[in-house]
Design an enzyme around this catalytic site. Structure first.
Site, PDB file in Angstrom:
ATOM      1  N   HIS A  82       0.836  -1.212   0.000  1.00 17.41           N
ATOM      2  CA  HIS A  82       0.000   0.000   0.000  1.00 17.41           C
ATOM      3  C   HIS A  82       0.872   1.265   0.000  1.00 17.41           C
ATOM      4  O   HIS A  82       0.538   2.259   0.644  1.00 17.41           O
ATOM      5  CB  HIS A  82      -0.941   0.028   1.201  1.00 17.41           C
ATOM      6  CG  HIS A  82      -1.903  -1.123   1.243  1.00 17.41           C
ATOM      7  ND1 HIS A  82      -3.095  -1.134   0.544  1.00 17.41           N
ATOM      8  CD2 HIS A  82      -1.845  -2.309   1.893  1.00 17.41           C
ATOM      9  CE1 HIS A  82      -3.728  -2.268   0.760  1.00 17.41           C
ATOM     10  NE2 HIS A  82      -2.993  -3.010   1.578  1.00 17.41           N
ATOM     11  N   ASN A 155     -10.203  -3.227   1.933  1.00 18.51           N
ATOM     12  CA  ASN A 155      -9.872  -3.112   0.518  1.00 18.51           C
ATOM     13  C   ASN A 155     -11.123  -2.783  -0.288  1.00 18.51           C
ATOM     14  O   ASN A 155     -12.210  -2.627   0.270  1.00 18.51           O
ATOM     15  CB  ASN A 155      -9.263  -4.422  -0.001  1.00 18.51           C
ATOM     16  CG  ASN A 155      -7.855  -4.656   0.504  1.00 18.51           C
ATOM     17  OD1 ASN A 155      -7.079  -3.716   0.665  1.00 18.51           O
ATOM     18  ND2 ASN A 155      -7.514  -5.909   0.746  1.00 18.51           N
ATOM     19  N   HIS A 201     -10.458 -17.069  -6.029  1.00 20.06           N
ATOM     20  CA  HIS A 201     -11.630 -16.185  -5.931  1.00 20.06           C
ATOM     21  C   HIS A 201     -11.208 -14.731  -6.086  1.00 20.06           C
ATOM     22  O   HIS A 201     -11.802 -13.960  -6.861  1.00 20.06           O
ATOM     23  CB  HIS A 201     -12.312 -16.406  -4.583  1.00 20.06           C
ATOM     24  CG  HIS A 201     -13.722 -15.910  -4.522  1.00 20.06           C
ATOM     25  ND1 HIS A 201     -14.497 -15.979  -3.383  1.00 20.06           N
ATOM     26  CD2 HIS A 201     -14.522 -15.322  -5.456  1.00 20.06           C
ATOM     27  CE1 HIS A 201     -15.696 -15.483  -3.619  1.00 20.06           C
ATOM     28  NE2 HIS A 201     -15.730 -15.062  -4.868  1.00 20.06           N
ATOM     29  N   SER A 208     -11.457  -9.253 -13.376  1.00 24.94           N
ATOM     30  CA  SER A 208     -12.763  -8.880 -13.905  1.00 24.94           C
ATOM     31  C   SER A 208     -12.770  -7.394 -14.225  1.00 24.94           C
ATOM     32  O   SER A 208     -11.757  -6.688 -14.074  1.00 24.94           O
ATOM     33  CB  SER A 208     -13.863  -9.206 -12.885  1.00 24.94           C
ATOM     34  OG  SER A 208     -13.824  -8.283 -11.810  1.00 24.94           O
ATOM     35  N   TRP A 314     -20.203 -13.586   2.584  1.00 23.18           N
ATOM     36  CA  TRP A 314     -21.508 -13.981   3.098  1.00 23.18           C
ATOM     37  C   TRP A 314     -22.538 -13.622   2.028  1.00 23.18           C
ATOM     38  O   TRP A 314     -22.630 -12.466   1.599  1.00 23.18           O
ATOM     39  CB  TRP A 314     -21.843 -13.224   4.379  1.00 23.18           C
ATOM     40  CG  TRP A 314     -20.965 -13.523   5.554  1.00 23.18           C
ATOM     41  CD1 TRP A 314     -19.933 -14.416   5.636  1.00 23.18           C
ATOM     42  CD2 TRP A 314     -21.055 -12.902   6.851  1.00 23.18           C
ATOM     43  NE1 TRP A 314     -19.365 -14.400   6.883  1.00 23.18           N
ATOM     44  CE2 TRP A 314     -20.047 -13.483   7.655  1.00 23.18           C
ATOM     45  CE3 TRP A 314     -21.881 -11.938   7.398  1.00 23.18           C
ATOM     46  CZ2 TRP A 314     -19.853 -13.110   8.981  1.00 23.18           C
ATOM     47  CZ3 TRP A 314     -21.696 -11.561   8.723  1.00 23.18           C
ATOM     48  CH2 TRP A 314     -20.691 -12.143   9.514  1.00 23.18           C
ATOM     49  N   HIS A 316     -25.634 -12.342   0.230  1.00 24.51           N
ATOM     50  CA  HIS A 316     -26.572 -11.290   0.622  1.00 24.51           C
ATOM     51  C   HIS A 316     -27.985 -11.817   0.823  1.00 24.51           C
ATOM     52  O   HIS A 316     -28.742 -11.279   1.641  1.00 24.51           O
ATOM     53  CB  HIS A 316     -26.578 -10.177  -0.433  1.00 24.51           C
ATOM     54  CG  HIS A 316     -25.328  -9.353  -0.423  1.00 24.51           C
ATOM     55  ND1 HIS A 316     -25.183  -8.200  -1.169  1.00 24.51           N
ATOM     56  CD2 HIS A 316     -24.153  -9.508   0.241  1.00 24.51           C
ATOM     57  CE1 HIS A 316     -23.987  -7.687  -0.958  1.00 24.51           C
ATOM     58  NE2 HIS A 316     -23.341  -8.465  -0.117  1.00 24.51           N
ATOM     59  N   LYS A 317     -28.346 -12.858   0.097  1.00 23.83           N
ATOM     60  CA  LYS A 317     -29.702 -13.395   0.248  1.00 23.83           C
ATOM     61  C   LYS A 317     -29.890 -14.032   1.627  1.00 23.83           C
ATOM     62  O   LYS A 317     -31.010 -14.074   2.153  1.00 23.83           O
ATOM     63  CB  LYS A 317     -29.997 -14.419  -0.851  1.00 23.83           C
ATOM     64  CG  LYS A 317     -29.114 -15.662  -0.840  1.00 23.83           C
ATOM     65  CD  LYS A 317     -29.469 -16.581  -2.002  1.00 23.83           C
ATOM     66  CE  LYS A 317     -28.576 -17.819  -2.038  1.00 23.83           C
ATOM     67  NZ  LYS A 317     -28.723 -18.678  -0.866  1.00 23.83           N
TER      68      LYS A 317
END
Length: 516
Positions: A82, A155, A201, A208, A314, A316-317
């Site tokens: 950083h 982040n 992940h 992306s 986690w 969201h649903k």
């Protein structure tokens, strides 16, 4: 006759370009005489003291010596990660009190405002790197509360590359410059990923569309880790912190990012500075809406996936976002070194009502960040104005480099017969999350702890077809820079995410020259 530049001709200059002019307008009437660091008037600020007009400089020219000595020490060691960043100041406003979850005064009432500092950064690059490289962005918040400083160090991604802090130095070494060539080493970059699939992940997110944010204002922020909220009677709730940009998500395509890296490497710093200065005219400052996700200990015990694993999110649903506040950045630093380079965050800074969790990486960061600041800034870095809490400091720590507040003649040992400070007897109730720990002390490697369930969801459900195509192009463009055996190992990891992804990468890599 020389032409004169008119105000109209310079009207296209932005706020950052006009900083010195604006400073001059505000300060030219209040300037005093030039002094040294002891406030002693200088005899001459532009000429050294010499023996004769063309003779040597004499050792007694203490003003020149002091200036050179100070210059030689202007730079503290850059952050090991950083290193490059931008900072700003503002306030957090509570919009939904959560006294049912925490005793923190930050969230005690609707409308409560807390001053904050925020620093944005790139992770792997050095101090001179470009703002538009493909790299995770640091997003750290310091809350100056009446109970001390609460630091939320996260982040722009909700996940990270590893679960265990012992791997952090190894991962960073793989991302930094080769110690022999001093160049980015793509063999090391992809070799680490191929041998630690838990990182896939984060690599998917990094390559992306969101891998290159359009400046600092157009990205979300995450505390990333699981933390604890501590309520009345030591009620424990696990929590994740999420802050969504009110400016809307915007990202740069690789071609634009590469162009900016050459033409405006400080693009994000400039954009943030100008947006805040423009806000002084329009009243519209950069802002983010602050959310939490919560999970009870009972819910955590029933989860199939480890809720304290930072390589996972986690859903969201299952654990919906709850809006709790908003923060606004309305002041640029008055001096970058003093207020940004010296701005230091420690994840171990938990004010009453907050605490850590069993997240392994967080456990390592509780030590690592504070230790890093001691190395960079010295023993008393928390006494620097930008880091000093608004609450009075009372302890038995004394002396050290650059001490600014040595607490006078107060006793520097405990127990003593002359008075405090003593421990707040209520602190245990709101500082320690009630945890029960059992188990054999051993080395438990979590490297294969379900590395692919959530990456599959990300590739198949979060990305649309166009985004998947861009992801493949972004990955192939960099994987091709590694040697063949490392390319093959990386592709195998991505095949475990999706056969489709693996086949697309194989095809894309076959179309470029293979590095043997």
């Amino acid at each position: 006759m020389a032409s004169r530049t008119t105000d109209k001709q310079v009207s296209n200059r932005d706020e950052a370009a006009e900083e010195l002019t604006e400073w001059s307008k505000k300060n030219k009437k209040s300037l005093g005489y030039s002094t040294d660091a002891a406030a002693i008037d200088l005899v001459n600020k532009d000429v050294s003291l010499t023996a004769g007009k063309y003779g040597p400089i004499v050792l007694r020219d203490y003003q020149m010596l002091q200036q050179m000595q100070n210059f030689n020490r202007e730079r503290v060691p850059e952050r090991v990660v950083h290193a490059k960043g931008a900072g700003a100041f503002g306030y957090f406003e509570c919009t939904d009190a959560i006294t049912d979850l925490t005793v923190s005064k930050v969230f005690e009432s609707v409308g409560k405002k807390t001053p904050i500092a925020v620093r944005f950064s790139q992770v792997a690059g050095n101090l001179g790197s470009a703002d538009t490289v493909r790299d995770p962005r640091g997003f750290a918040l310091k809350f100056y509360t009446e109970e001390g400083n609460w630091d939320l160090v996260g982040n722009n991604t909700p996940i990270f590359f590893m679960r265990d802090p012992i791997l952090f130095p190894m991962f960073i070494h793989s991302q930094k410059r080769n110690p022999v060539t001093n160049l980015r080493d793509w063999d090391a970059f992809w070799d680490y990923m191929g041998r630690r699939p838990e990182s896939v992940h984060q690599f998917l997110f990094l390559f992306s569309d969101r891998g290159i944010p359009d400046g600092h204002r157009h990205q979300h922020g995450y505390g990333s880790h699981t933390f604890s909220l501590i309520g009345k009677n030591q009620k424990l709730t696990w929590v994740k912190f999420i802050y969504k940009t009110d400016q809307g998500i915007k990202n740069l395509d690789p071609d634009t990012a590469n162009t900016l890296a050459g033409t405006d490497p400080d693009y994000a710093i400039r954009d943030l500075y100008n947006a805040i200065e423009e806000g002084k005219k329009t009243g519209k400052y950069p802002s983010w809406t602050f959310y939490i996700q919560t999970m009870t200990p009972e819910q955590a015990a029933k989860q199939k996936l480890n809720p304290f694993d930072i390589t996972k999110v986690w859903q969201h649903k299952d654990f919906p976002l709850r809006k709790v506040g908003r923060f606004v950045l309305n002041r640029n630093p008055g001096n970058h070194f003093s207020e940004v380079e010296q701005l230091s965050f420690s994840p171990s800074n938990f004010t009453p009502g907050f605490g850590p969790s069993p997240d392994r990486l967080l456990q390592g960061r509780l030590f690592g960040y504070h230790d890093s600041h001691l190395h960079r800034m010295g023993t008393n870095f928390e006494q620097l104005p930008v880091n000093r809490p608004i609450k009075k400091i009372a302890n038995f720590q004394r002396d050290g480099t650059s001490v600014l507040y040595n607490q006078g003649g107060a006793p520097n040992y405990h127990p003593n017969s002359f008075g405090g400070p003593e421990v707040n007897p209520a602190a245990t109730k709101w500082s320690l999350p009630p945890e029960h720990v059992t188990g054999e002390v051993n080395y438990y490697d979590l490297g294969n702890d379900d590395n692919y369930t959530q990456p599959k969801l990300f590739y198949n459900n979060v990305l649309d077809e166009a985004a998947r195509g861009r992801l493949v192009n972004n990955l192939a463009g960099v994987i091709q820079l590694a040697k063949k055996e490392i390319q093959d190992r990386a592709v195998e990891v991505f095949k475990n995410v999706s056969v489709d992804l693996g086949e697309r990468l194989t095809k894309a890599l076959a179309q470029v020259k293979v590095n043997l």
